[in-house]
Design an enzyme around this catalytic site. Structure first.
Site, short mmCIF file in Angstrom:
data_model
loop_
_atom_site.label_atom_id
_atom_site.label_comp_id
_atom_site.label_asym_id
_atom_site.label_seq_id
_atom_site.Cartn_x
_atom_site.Cartn_y
_atom_site.Cartn_z
N HIS A 102 78.09 59.96 92.14
CA HIS A 102 77.14 58.64 91.54
C HIS A 102 77.22 59.14 89.93
O HIS A 102 76.29 58.77 89.12
CB HIS A 102 76.36 57.69 91.99
CG HIS A 102 76.84 57.22 93.20
ND1 HIS A 102 77.77 57.40 93.73
CD2 HIS A 102 76.62 55.73 92.88
CE1 HIS A 102 77.69 56.04 94.69
NE2 HIS A 102 77.31 55.34 94.11
N ASP A 170 65.67 53.60 92.57
CA ASP A 170 66.12 52.27 92.52
C ASP A 170 66.74 51.65 93.42
O ASP A 170 67.44 50.87 94.20
CB ASP A 170 66.27 51.86 91.25
CG ASP A 170 64.97 51.09 90.47
OD1 ASP A 170 64.32 51.53 90.57
OD2 ASP A 170 65.58 51.19 89.38
N GLU A 283 58.20 48.85 86.97
CA GLU A 283 59.04 49.03 86.42
C GLU A 283 58.93 47.72 85.98
O GLU A 283 58.38 46.31 85.34
CB GLU A 283 59.97 48.51 86.84
CG GLU A 283 60.19 50.23 88.19
CD GLU A 283 61.88 50.19 88.24
OE1 GLU A 283 62.56 49.51 88.14
OE2 GLU A 283 62.44 51.49 89.09
#
Ligand code: FAD
Length: 530
Positions: A102, A170, A283
């Site tokens: 990723h 996240d 956030e």
């Protein structure tokens, strides 16, 4: 400090001349020799295609891809690379551990003589360890393999013990080893620090092919080096992560601001409050002040039954608006009136636009897996597999207002087709002995430009890369104090500048733990030494 942003297709993809029959035979013999030399228990695939990553900006074809069955296989691979250079029996150069691939800029790739190790293939150890069985409050940890996905850690811990790690990302489709090699940041980091601050012990295979257990008190230089070490000093094969009782439910809240200073003042106020007086997750993000279906008002509500009442936006608002996103944990059986009261008290003095507040109650597991749902949608419409020229920065508090004025309000005023995250973090929650580098000052901001694009629609990937360069040039020209998160540079000077005062420590660690520069070549920090 200008980042080198890779070309859409890297130079490693150049076409090679067709091979003669004898050459092919010789190559096959070399491969058989190599298999014998490594003595793998797992398997080796020489016919793998080119490796790509989530960024989709690079691809490279390694010599082979390894599916290891255990840590010993990693040792065999690394020792083979070391001995191949001594005996010149084969031309093996480097080893790249690949977590879930990723990365954005080819960080888990290697060159045509390198080996890629698929870390997810190693058996996915997840063992809960209770240090003091006789005491119900004894410390509890989970020992987890480096190639295990965080979503599997969550599901295992939560459903077998009601416990969970404290600090997350996240999105949980990332491996433990992959995020610990960077930092691992999300809305819990203001309280507990990044994931690199929430691990007590590691097992690592170093670039010398040695298996080493390390912690704060044992082989501490390796322990701290590997955390945030961009894979340069060793491959993480096991991490010990503290657990705590998990909540059952989460109240998820979004509050809209038109003024940047009010948004940042409130966000900073919340991250500095005592634990008993604050949210469990904090956030924020920037969105476009328009009816754009992807970047605008409709990206804020937390459910299709919630409406964004645009008439509430003050006339004075600029091209972008800000959203503070918070969450409060609670347990099944807690009185919802009490939850309401606690929330009201905590947000009472915040300066968000009244009536532009959105709430949703969901289970803790659903909350932590919230991006997975979006992933499935994005896969269905093709934007998950399209290139992602993402840019992640850590920006000092002193420069964040100017950053907003120049970047969000000007360069990105029309949005990026995906989230533009911005939220404050506290340096005192980060361990400065790790390899992560941060801007100066106690408060700094994570800025994440998570670009998504429909195939064949909108600006070209090259245009987006150019826009990233423009942002970085603008920050450099203005003298902003910032660091790239998930950094990617090509030249020594850029890496030296990135690490600043910590460069010599980073080089010393490399010399000590991976002296031949075998590991993680895709980061392009060190060149292979013979
Ligand atoms: P890879 O991309 O496979 O590898 C990354 C680097 O680590 C490579 O250099 C590799 O060689 C090395 N490496 C991999 N495994 C090991 C190991 N076991 N030991 C040593 N080195 C290893 N980051 C955040 O902090 N917070 C987020 O909320 C967040 N959300 C994301 C959401 C998405 C959709 C994506 C694509 C990325 C996100 N990231 C986030 C970034 C992510 O943390 C990094 O890209 C991370 O490197 C990805 O992990 P991976 O397992 O895929 O690693």
């Amino acid at each position: 400090m200008i980042a080198y942003l890779e070309q859409f297709v890297s130079e490693t993809t150049t076409e090679s001349e067709p091979k003669l029959e004898e050459e092919e035979e010789e190559e096959d013999e070399n491969k058989i020799l190599l298999c014998k030399q490594i003595e793998l228990q797992g398997s080796i695939d020489f016919h793998c295609g080119a490796c790509k990553d989530f960024g989709g900006l690079n691809q490279s074809k390694p010599l082979a891809v390894i599916k290891p069955v255990g840590t010993e296989d990693l040792v065999r691979v690394i020792r083979s690379v070391i001995s191949s250079s001594a005996s010149s029996s084969s031309n093996l150069t480097t080893v790249a551990a690949r977590g879930n691939g990723h990365s954005i800029n080819g960080q888990a790739m290697t060159d045509e003589n390198g080996l890629v190790i698929l870390m997810r293939e190693i058996n996915g150890q997840i063992d809960i360890i209770r240090r003091n069985h006789s005491c119900s409050n004894g410390d509890v940890f989970v020992d987890v393999g480096g190639g295990v996905l965080w979503e599997d850690v969550l599901l295992h811990c939560y459903y077998t013990s009601g416990l969970a790690p404290r600090s997350w990302t996240d999105y949980l489709g990332l491996t433990v080893g992959g995020t610990l090699s960077n930092a691992g940041i999300s809305g819990q980091a203001f309280r507990y620090g990044p994931q690199t601050s929430n691990v007590t012990e590691l097992e690592v295979v170093t670039g010398k092919g040695e298996i080493v257990t390390c912690s704060e008190n044992q082989n501490s230089e390796l322990f701290h080096g590997v955390l945030g070490g961009l894979g340069q000093f060793g491959i993480i094969t096991r991490a010990r992560i503290p657990l705590q009782p998990a909540p059952h439910m989460v109240r998820w809240i979004r509050m809209v601001y038109s003024e940047f200073d009010e948004f940042t003042n409130d966000a900073e106020l919340l991250v500095n409050r005592a634990e008993c007086d604050s949210f469990d997750y904090i956030e924020g993000f920037v969105f476009v002040n328009s009816d754009d279906p992807v970047n605008g008002w409709s990206s804020v509500p937390l459910g299709s039954n919630q409406l964004f009442d645009r008439s509430r936006i003050p006339k004075s608002a600029g091209p972008v608006l800000y959203c503070l996103e918070v969450a409060l944990h609670y347990r099944n059986g807690d009185d919802l009136d009490t939850v309401d009261k606690v929330v009201s008290k905590m947000i009472g003095r915040l300066r968000f636009i009244r009536n532009l507040k959105f709430e949703s109650d969901l289970s803790y597991v659903e909350f932590l897996l919230r991006v997975k749902e979006q992933e499935e949608e994005a896969k269905a419409n093709g934007i998950w597999d399209n290139p992602h020229p993402w840019l992640n920065l850590l920006v000092a508090k002193k420069d964040i207002a100017d950053f907003d004025g120049l970047v969000f309000k000007k360069i990105l005023k029309d949005g990026i087709g995906g989230p533009m995250l911005i939220y404050p973090l506290l340096k005192s929650k980060w361990d400065t002995r790790t390899s992560v580098v941060l801007p100066e000052g106690e408060i700094f901001y994570l800025v994440a430009l998570l670009r998504f694009q429909l195939p064949m629609v909108g600006p070209s990937v090259q245009d987006l890369i150019t826009q990233n360069q423009e942002i970085l040039q603008c920050c450099t020209k203005r003298g902003f104090d910032f660091k790239l998160y998930l950094p990617h540079y090509r030249s020594d000077d850029q890496w030296k500048s990135h690490f600043g005062k910590q460069w010599s420590r980073f080089v010393e660690r490399k010399t000590k733990f991976d002296p031949m520069a075998i590991l993680a070549p895709g980061q392009k920090i060190f060149s292979r030494n013979n």
